[in-house]
Structures are given as C-alpha cells and as structure tokens.
Design a protein around this motif. Sequence first.
Motif, PDB file in Angstrom:
ATOM      1  N   PHE A 263       0.821  -1.207   0.000  1.00 28.44           N
ATOM      2  CA  PHE A 263       0.000   0.000   0.000  1.00 28.44           C
ATOM      3  C   PHE A 263       0.855   1.257   0.000  1.00 28.44           C
ATOM      4  O   PHE A 263       0.410   2.329   0.403  1.00 28.44           O
ATOM      5  CB  PHE A 263      -0.929   0.002   1.210  1.00 28.44           C
ATOM      6  N   GLN A 264       2.099   1.125  -0.437  1.00 28.65           N
ATOM      7  CA  GLN A 264       2.962   2.291  -0.530  1.00 28.65           C
ATOM      8  C   GLN A 264       2.527   3.174  -1.703  1.00 28.65           C
ATOM      9  O   GLN A 264       2.055   2.668  -2.717  1.00 28.65           O
ATOM     10  CB  GLN A 264       4.410   1.867  -0.770  1.00 28.65           C
ATOM     11  N   PRO A 265       2.716   4.498  -1.582  1.00 27.88           N
ATOM     12  CA  PRO A 265       2.515   5.343  -2.756  1.00 27.88           C
ATOM     13  C   PRO A 265       3.485   4.943  -3.859  1.00 27.88           C
ATOM     14  O   PRO A 265       4.574   4.427  -3.593  1.00 27.88           O
ATOM     15  CB  PRO A 265       2.828   6.747  -2.226  1.00 27.88           C
ATOM     16  N   LEU A 266       3.113   5.199  -5.084  1.00 28.88           N
ATOM     17  CA  LEU A 266       3.948   4.834  -6.221  1.00 28.88           C
ATOM     18  C   LEU A 266       5.107   5.792  -6.440  1.00 28.88           C
ATOM     19  O   LEU A 266       5.970   5.539  -7.282  1.00 28.88           O
ATOM     20  CB  LEU A 266       3.086   4.778  -7.493  1.00 28.88           C
TER      21      LEU A 266
ATOM     22  N   VAL B 106      -0.620   4.925   7.393  1.00 35.85           N
ATOM     23  CA  VAL B 106      -0.256   6.329   7.583  1.00 35.85           C
ATOM     24  C   VAL B 106       0.686   6.465   8.769  1.00 35.85           C
ATOM     25  O   VAL B 106       1.697   7.189   8.707  1.00 35.85           O
ATOM     26  CB  VAL B 106      -1.510   7.199   7.767  1.00 35.85           C
ATOM     27  N   ALA B 107       0.391   5.772   9.854  1.00 39.95           N
ATOM     28  CA  ALA B 107       1.257   5.827  11.029  1.00 39.95           C
ATOM     29  C   ALA B 107       2.663   5.344  10.684  1.00 39.95           C
ATOM     30  O   ALA B 107       3.661   5.971  11.081  1.00 39.95           O
ATOM     31  CB  ALA B 107       0.662   4.994  12.166  1.00 39.95           C
ATOM     32  N   ALA B 108       2.751   4.256   9.950  1.00 37.91           N
ATOM     33  CA  ALA B 108       4.064   3.726   9.579  1.00 37.91           C
ATOM     34  C   ALA B 108       4.819   4.710   8.689  1.00 37.91           C
ATOM     35  O   ALA B 108       6.032   4.910   8.854  1.00 37.91           O
ATOM     36  CB  ALA B 108       3.899   2.383   8.867  1.00 37.91           C
ATOM     37  N   ALA B 109       4.124   5.346   7.752  1.00 35.36           N
ATOM     38  CA  ALA B 109       4.781   6.274   6.841  1.00 35.36           C
ATOM     39  C   ALA B 109       5.283   7.527   7.547  1.00 35.36           C
ATOM     40  O   ALA B 109       6.313   8.100   7.176  1.00 35.36           O
ATOM     41  CB  ALA B 109       3.822   6.659   5.716  1.00 35.36           C
ATOM     42  N   LEU B 110       4.568   7.949   8.591  1.00 37.64           N
ATOM     43  CA  LEU B 110       4.929   9.182   9.298  1.00 37.64           C
ATOM     44  C   LEU B 110       5.772   8.929  10.546  1.00 37.64           C
ATOM     45  O   LEU B 110       6.226   9.885  11.187  1.00 37.64           O
ATOM     46  CB  LEU B 110       3.664   9.941   9.702  1.00 37.64           C
ATOM     47  N   GLY B 111       5.972   7.662  10.891  1.00 35.78           N
ATOM     48  CA  GLY B 111       6.705   7.354  12.112  1.00 35.78           C
ATOM     49  C   GLY B 111       5.916   7.647  13.365  1.00 35.78           C
ATOM     50  O   GLY B 111       6.485   8.020  14.404  1.00 35.78           O
TER      51      GLY B 111
ATOM     52  N   GLU C 299      -2.397   5.191  17.365  1.00 33.69           N
ATOM     53  CA  GLU C 299      -3.395   6.004  18.053  1.00 33.69           C
ATOM     54  C   GLU C 299      -3.223   7.497  17.803  1.00 33.69           C
ATOM     55  O   GLU C 299      -4.099   8.305  18.140  1.00 33.69           O
ATOM     56  CB  GLU C 299      -3.368   5.725  19.562  1.00 33.69           C
ATOM     57  N   GLN C 300      -2.106   7.873  17.178  1.00 33.59           N
ATOM     58  CA  GLN C 300      -1.900   9.283  16.822  1.00 33.59           C
ATOM     59  C   GLN C 300      -2.514   9.636  15.467  1.00 33.59           C
ATOM     60  O   GLN C 300      -2.488  10.792  15.055  1.00 33.59           O
ATOM     61  CB  GLN C 300      -0.400   9.606  16.779  1.00 33.59           C
ATOM     62  N   VAL C 301      -3.073   8.640  14.802  1.00 28.88           N
ATOM     63  CA  VAL C 301      -3.698   8.864  13.496  1.00 28.88           C
ATOM     64  C   VAL C 301      -5.203   8.667  13.642  1.00 28.88           C
ATOM     65  O   VAL C 301      -5.670   7.588  14.009  1.00 28.88           O
ATOM     66  CB  VAL C 301      -3.148   7.908  12.431  1.00 28.88           C
ATOM     67  N   LYS C 302      -5.944   9.716  13.375  1.00 26.43           N
ATOM     68  CA  LYS C 302      -7.403   9.687  13.473  1.00 26.43           C
ATOM     69  C   LYS C 302      -7.972   9.650  12.062  1.00 26.43           C
ATOM     70  O   LYS C 302      -7.679  10.525  11.240  1.00 26.43           O
ATOM     71  CB  LYS C 302      -7.895  10.929  14.211  1.00 26.43           C
TER      72      LYS C 302
ATOM     73  N   VAL D 195      -1.967   7.618   2.346  1.00 24.57           N
ATOM     74  CA  VAL D 195      -0.554   7.779   2.705  1.00 24.57           C
ATOM     75  C   VAL D 195       0.047   8.938   1.910  1.00 24.57           C
ATOM     76  O   VAL D 195       0.823   9.741   2.452  1.00 24.57           O
ATOM     77  CB  VAL D 195       0.216   6.471   2.453  1.00 24.57           C
ATOM     78  N   GLU D 196      -0.317   9.057   0.637  1.00 25.98           N
ATOM     79  CA  GLU D 196       0.160  10.182  -0.165  1.00 25.98           C
ATOM     80  C   GLU D 196      -0.221  11.511   0.473  1.00 25.98           C
ATOM     81  O   GLU D 196       0.607  12.427   0.600  1.00 25.98           O
ATOM     82  CB  GLU D 196      -0.430  10.110  -1.581  1.00 25.98           C
ATOM     83  N   ALA D 197      -1.470  11.645   0.870  1.00 25.38           N
ATOM     84  CA  ALA D 197      -1.937  12.894   1.471  1.00 25.38           C
ATOM     85  C   ALA D 197      -1.199  13.201   2.762  1.00 25.38           C
ATOM     86  O   ALA D 197      -0.822  14.355   3.026  1.00 25.38           O
ATOM     87  CB  ALA D 197      -3.443  12.799   1.731  1.00 25.38           C
ATOM     88  N   ALA D 198      -0.970  12.171   3.573  1.00 26.13           N
ATOM     89  CA  ALA D 198      -0.273  12.383   4.848  1.00 26.13           C
ATOM     90  C   ALA D 198       1.169  12.826   4.630  1.00 26.13           C
ATOM     91  O   ALA D 198       1.666  13.749   5.294  1.00 26.13           O
ATOM     92  CB  ALA D 198      -0.316  11.098   5.672  1.00 26.13           C
TER      93      ALA D 198
END
Length: 746
Positions: free
Chosen positions: A266-269, A381-386, A390-393, A413-416
């Motif tokens: 599910f990674q961005p391209l 999203v959490a993984a992509a942003l580190g 629970e910090q991702v709503k 993930v792209e948007a984040a």
Amino acid sequence: MSRFTAVENFSRRDVLKLFGASGGALMLGSSALGWSPMSLAQDKLQPLNLFIAVGEDDKVYLTCHRSEMGQGIRTGIPQVLADELEADWDKVVVVQGLADKRYGSQNTDGSRSIRKHYDRMRQMGAMARTMLEQAAAEHWQVPVAEVSAKAHRVTHKASGRSLSYGELALAASKLPLPDESQLRLKPREEFTQIGQSRTIVDMDAMLDGSAIYGQDIRLEGMLYAAIARPPVLGSQAASVDDKKARAFPGVVDIISLPAPTGAPAFQPLGGVAVLANNSWSALEGRKALAIQWQQSPNDKHDSQAFIATLKQRVQQSGKVRRELGKPPASWPKERTLSADYTVPYLAHAMMEPPAATARVSKDGCEIWACSQTPQSTQQNVAAALGLKEEQVKVHVTLLGGGFGRKSKPDFSVEAALLSKRSGKPVKVFWSREDELQNGYLHAISAQHYQALLSDDGKVEALLSRTAFPSISSTFAEGVDEPSDGELDLGFIDLPFKLPSLRCETAKAEAHTRIGWLRSVCNIQHAFGIGSFVDELALRTGQSCPAMWRQLLGQPRVENFADQGFKYGNYGEELSRHPVDVARYLTVIDAAEKRMAQSPAKAGEGWGFAVHRSFVSYVAVAIKVKLDGEHLQVLQAISVLDAGTVVNPDRVHSQLEGAVIFGLSLAMLGEISFKDGKVQQSNFHDYQLLRLPQCPEIETQIIASTEVPGGVGEPGVPPVAPALTNAIVAAGGKRYRDLPLKQYLQL
C-alpha cells in the motif's frame, strides 16, 4: 416509508458531549460479547466496537464501524440491532465510527458485513433490551420476568405501567452487563425489522447533494495535490523540470515523492506532486511538468503477448492443487472436449476516484478519506509518518463506489506525506486517468478445461488449469503462482460428483499492482467453468441447467475430504456455511422456471450459469438477440440464495448492480499494456455499460432460514458465462476470450 434521522460522524468524545446535557444514557459496547462495557456516565471509556447508546432524548444511537458505499450497510446493521432492541425505527440515529483496531475488522469488502456481524448485533440488541427491562423492574419493584420491552417502551403487563427507553436510560446505564448466556433472542416469527425493506439512511442526503464523499472535504488553508506517478510499475523520476509548473497561477509548491522499495503493498507509487490552491491549478501544473522516467523491469510488458504466454502455460501439466479419484490413463480425442478461456486486466472504475485529505501536526495526523479500510489507513499512515497508530485519526466519508479499490490506502498515505512536507492540510485527489492507469488491477488470466466423456455422454473426468498473477505479488516479491485463498474462489471448490477431478495451476508473474475487485478470482473462474459446462451440455445434447445437475449430483453437503486441500470457505466454518448442493439445485430450478415463462424468439437465445461465492448461491439467466454482428441484451434474471436477508430492498439493488457490473466487464472491460504502460485513460476507452445497452433485470431472493451469506459480490460471477452462452443459443459463435467488444457491435 419511515426513515432514520441523519447519519452523523461522531467520535467517542462527541458522543459524550451529545449526552452531557441530558445527564446520562445507556451505552453498550460489543465488549460484553468479547468487547468492553461502556456507560456514558463514565469519563473514561474503553475503546468501542459496535455500540448502542440510548439517550434521555429517547433516541437510540448506533455506531457503525463499516463503510457505506451505496450497499446500505449503515441501514442493514441498525435493522438487526433495532429488531432485538425493540427500538422504534424512527428514533434510531446512525453514528459513523472512526478507525479503531478494537472494533475487530473494519475492512468493508468480501461481502462480510452482515454475515460476520449478524449474530453479534442481535446479541447487542438483546443485551440493551435486557438492561432496560431490568431497570424498569427495579423501578417498579417487580420481578423482571413480569416486564417486557416492545416498541421503544418497557411495560409491566399486570399493572399497565410503562416507561419509555429515554426515561430508563440513566438507570439502565448503571446496571452491570447481563451474561451472554442469559440473553433471550427473539424467534424469527417476531422479527419486525429483519427481512423488511428499508430505504437506506443516506438516501435523502445523496439525492439533495448534501452527502459528504471523500472528494467533498474542505479544510481551512487546504492545498490540492495532483501527482504525476510513474507510468510503469517500478520506475521513478530520473529528472524533473518544474519551472513552467511553478510559474502556473495557483501553484504553491512541487514535491517529489520517493519511489517504493520492495513489493508495492500500500505504498505510494512515488512521482512528483503539484500542490496548488485549487484543483484546476494542480492539474494544469502537473501537465506542465517535464519528467524523464527511469527504466523499469516492466518496461516491455505487453498484455497481448502475456495472455498468449498464459494460454501456452495452461496447456502443460501444472502444480496439482486438488485431486479426486484417479486421472484417466488416456484422453481419446473422440471422447475429449477441451477449451481455453481468457479474461483481460480489469479496473474498478468506481464513480468517485480515490480521495483523501490529511492534516499533520506535531501531535499526530487526521485523515478524511473514502476508505473501505479505516484501520489499514491508520496503520499505513502511522508507519509512513513514524507515528503510533493512536496518533492517526481516520474519518470515514461516504464512498462513491469502492469495489475493493478503496480498501487499498495508498492515496491516504500520499496525502499524509504531502501534508507533513508542506506543513498544511493537503487533499490528494485522483483523476479518472490516475485511477485507470495507476490503480490495482484485477488479474489477467487464462484457464484450460478438459473433460473425458463416456459413450452415453457422462463426464468421467475433468481436468482444469488456471494461471493469473497473484494478489500476493503486491505484498511479497517474487510471487508467481496463485495463493490457496485465490484458488478457493470458484476454482478448486466446485462440488462436482465425478469419478475423477483434477485442478492444477501454472505460473504467472506480476507486471503491475494486482488487487481484489468485486468478486475477485470468481470472475475468471466462473467464466471458465460456466462456459465449459455449457459446451459440455451442447456436446451431450442437454440443456445447460441439466448439465449442471448431472455434474453436481444428488443433494448433499460437500466437505472436500481427502482431496489434497483445505478449503478456506471465505473465512467461514463449513459447519456454519456448508457447501450445500441442494441450494445450488434450488437456484437452478428457480432460474430455469423463469426462463421457461419467456421463450426465446427467432434470433434470440437464453444463456445460463450458476455459481457459489461468498457462501451464497446465484443462478443467472440472460436472453440476447443477435442480428448479424449486432448484440442486444434483452433480459437478465438473477436468483439468489443468501440465507437470511436483512434488507430485501438493498439485496435486490445489489443483484441489479451485479448484472450491470458483470455485463460491463464481459462486454467492454479491458485494460491493456504496451511497453509497460496502461493504454486506457478514461471512459471513452474503458467503457461501462450505457443505459441503451442495459437489459430488463428481474431479481429473485430465495426465502431461507439459513444464516446470512454474502450479497454484494455473489451476483457478478455467473453473468459473463450466461451472456456468452446466450450468444451461442441465439445462433452465434462461442466466444472464449473477453471482452466481447472485440467481436461484436454492442
């Protein structure tokens, strides 16, 4: 017809605020059935699964953790709840749940929402009803056995006293949760909601334009992002000239996204994102980019050449995945019938392309997305942003169609990532071209079927082979053969009663992102076997329904014992959802009876197919008219046995939609590759069925007391073979390679 009040997006804190002014309410989490208890009187609550809240305003609030994309799940789940709760339908409000792994699965695909939650929702409703009855009994100082809940009130029959749910809410919220073993579930004859047609709760908003989809989100200071993604999987930008793009009015910034490593998952391209103050400037700025792309291992992928390769591979012996009886010593030509079938790459083509809006701050990230999988969105999203999960709503909007595409959260993930880089809220919106050329495609495939016939026309042996790039290739590098779970989808799970049956697979490497699409591998497998059974029927002088009956044998339950594989059964226990030949025969008989009521005229023909998928049984009959090379689809009949049906209105709609979806794929659907690039770009060259091409559709639901099966996907697989079989019946050719647009005028 009565309807719910408006659906609202509430967080747990929002619900607390909602009831704060009234002093209290009864709230039940699914935790009593393996979930955790809740009371709105508490300041701190355990994270929710499905839950009920009864406010002193006399309304019942239900959190739905599934995603609504027109299938009506935010209506079906409340119907089950309201029935056991004895709630007034007009006093129920639906609350959309946020992403939370403690809900259990929130993945709204696989036709699982009702079949996986039916029992739990009945138990939750019964639990709430029991607590309200206990509260009333304590208030009146009478045994609880003397009171009963009905129509949103609890009544003491002996004295005639009654209290509304709102009047009992605060007292009931203070009671301990009853033990599951003490719950009394209603008998079927007392159902008031289950089995009743209800207008979906979002209908008014959908009709008046107030419904909020992923594309509708607007945040203060938000930027719009259009991304130039690599045209070939595995490529990345070698050089970027963005001077013209940066000079375009409204363009704020241009940000390069890194290419993914390893399997795409599910990674961005990757690629280059143009951020602007409005969507038009973002798109025009993207056009102004001058990008040189690096070479990729997939640069030479050609779908026509690949399908020819797959057809060659299924002619050769493959890996045995199921074997029943002994294979024949020889295949005499005069008694052998064989055929090959192919299906091209297919795209989801939902009306609303993917869209996600992200706002990243020092404390975390907030996402608004048309997501089928809010938990997967949260995790990725959490993984992509580190961040911690629970910090991702994640807020779930309505979905303008999904069909499996929106359960892949790469667009969120792209948007984040872009919000973090820009320091502002960012909305990533995919265009139709993006969705067709950079999505997750249904796999290209080839199948070979071979039958040995006895002198009296009986099938003595059946050999089948399938080859298609696996969905597993999206998640692990080097995968070049189907997974067991994909073979379970209409290939190795056919309950034929034959002396010899053998299923094999051939290798097929992936050259693009492969994903699940409505009914998944059942699409190609139902087309193959549904066509081949018709060819067997013609060879032996039988009707297609009669041939199916011969192959299936007498009514029985098939468990596939000692056949070399363990059947996954769509995640269900065979004891709960057996493979029941009698149910196949029921839908076959019903469809055949309906065909007989509308005989084909000259130049017309009926085609038939039947398939079990997502633990439901569907027979489809299609009538066509053939005038030279011009094909007209006149009529379609779809008969479904899905066990207990909660909302017949939505089920009929799903069957109708499945016919349109299936005809679109069979007649028009094709994504082709040349030099590694998708050749189609929009609806002019990836067409969907138009209104003049649509047949009259009749749907029938078999009345059943069995547990609920799937509904959204099972109607699709039998459509394509029923259509091609009808063409033969109308005097046309046998078409074994889809789509039909390459042969006929449609």
